[in-house]
Design an enzyme around this catalytic site. Structure first.
Site, PDB file in Angstrom:
ATOM      1  N   ARG A  24      -5.070   6.963   0.875  1.00 47.15           N
ATOM      2  CA  ARG A  24      -4.195   5.830   0.607  1.00 47.15           C
ATOM      3  C   ARG A  24      -4.674   5.023  -0.582  1.00 47.15           C
ATOM      4  NH1 ARG A  24      -5.527   1.748   4.356  1.00 47.15           N
ATOM      5  NH2 ARG A  24      -3.611   0.665   3.715  1.00 47.15           N
ATOM      6  N   CYS A  54       0.834  -1.192   0.000  1.00 47.77           N
ATOM      7  CA  CYS A  54       0.000   0.000   0.000  1.00 47.77           C
ATOM      8  C   CYS A  54       0.876   1.253   0.000  1.00 47.77           C
ATOM      9  CB  CYS A  54      -0.900   0.044   1.239  1.00 47.77           C
ATOM     10  SG  CYS A  54      -1.906  -1.432   1.496  1.00 47.77           S
TER      11      CYS A  54
END
Length: 326
Positions: free
Chosen positions: A17, A2
């Site tokens: 994100r 991520c």
């Protein structure tokens, strides 16, 4: 894997994100209202707290947040930290003991600023309890922010560490200090028109725009994404409006997306960016896209029933919405 960033653009601060995995998760946009009772393994239940919005799995009757933003403008996101993250096996007397899946709701329930979070973390211990038999504890680290800046929280075999995050970026392993030092290898990168420093007295043709970014790492690995996100984030220019900030945030995150087929894991599955999501820290408006639906969707969080005592769950659409004009 991520990537997460805090994008500060004039009067607007946007935190969000990419969530990258080899498979789709049953995550939905979730509002945890002020009167939803948050249970904890080693702390008393919390019946009242600030409202929280983020992506979460709610099928177990509890919001397993991947990231969240509270109504005071504090944001927290968890990112995979394989090979480095290590939690305490037992609670520690005299410490605030939370599990890894409780850290996001705990900080967002107790903190009204980044300074509050630093104070809470000073006496915090992360315990390696599983959520249940199906959801085990996994190694994570966290980025926590408000409009003033961000920190990184990592618990390793050496204990709990809190780092000031001047770059306002987090990816995955290795530890944040190593990621930050690695950025020094790219100090010559620039968004500006390049100058001939190698042979200033010789005319060298500049055959392309963007040559100041030559050498910017393009890989999908964590360290490449960290540097690329830091360069894009800190070079970015956008009008000082929420709409322009939102648009620029998604543009930045597209530069570190995982495309199906480009990153095959050892189990044979392809890692993809399941979703990109974030929120304006002032308005609490929450925005997201999914891998199969690139239309930006949004929720006016403050317009929801934030005094409720039940979770408010908004399913995400994975069907591409195309705007046909003829």
């Amino acid at each position: 894997m991520c990537t997460s960033v805090l994008f500060r653009n004039g009067n607007h601060s946007f935190f969000g994100r990419n969530l990258d995995l080899q498979y789709q998760l049953a995550n939905d946009v979730t509002v945890c209202p002020r009167n939803y009772v948050l249970p904890y393994h080693h702390l008393p239940d919390m019946p009242h707290h600030p409202a929280i919005v983020g992506m979460a799995i709610t099928g177990y009757g509890y919001p397993l947040f991947f990231e969240g933003i509270n109504e005071y403008g504090v944001g927290v996101a968890s990112l995979n930290f394989p090979g480095y993250g290590q939690y305490a096996k037992q609670p520690v007397e005299g410490k605030t003991n939370v599990t890894s899946f409780e850290l996001i709701p705990y900080l967002l329930s107790t903190c009204r600023s980044l300074e509050d979070a630093k104070r809470e973390l000073a006496n915090l211990n992360i315990v390696a309890d599983a959520f249940n038999d199906r959801v085990q504890s996994v190694p994570l680290h966290w980025i926590c922010c408000d409009k003033t800046g961000s920190i990184v929280v990592e618990m390793t075999a050496a204990g709990l560490h809190v780092y000031d995050n001047d770059l306002n970026v987090l990816a995955n392993a290795p530890e944040y200090p190593t990621q930050a030092v690695n950025v020094a290898n790219y100090l010559n990168l620039t968004p500006e028109y390049p100058h001939n420093r190698i042979m200033p007295d010789v005319t060298v043709p500049v055959y392309s725009s963007g040559m100041g970014s030559d050498g910017l790492p393009g890989g999908l690995d964590s360290m490449s994404r960290f540097v690329r996100a830091a360069f894009m984030l800190n070079s970015s220019k956008a009008a000082d409006t929420e709409e322009a900030t939102v648009n620029q945030f998604f543009r930045i995150m597209q530069t570190v997306e995982q495309i199906k087929g480009a990153n095959r894991e050892k189990d044979g599955f392809d890692e993809i960016t399941n979703y990109t999501a974030g929120a304006d820290l002032e308005t609490m408006d929450f925005y997201w896209t999914t891998y199969d639906n690139q239309q930006i969707n949004a929720l006016h969080t403050r317009a929801q029933d934030l005094d409720s005592n039940t979770l408010l769950v908004y399913p995400v659409s994975h069907d591409q919405n195309i705007h046909w004009i003829g």
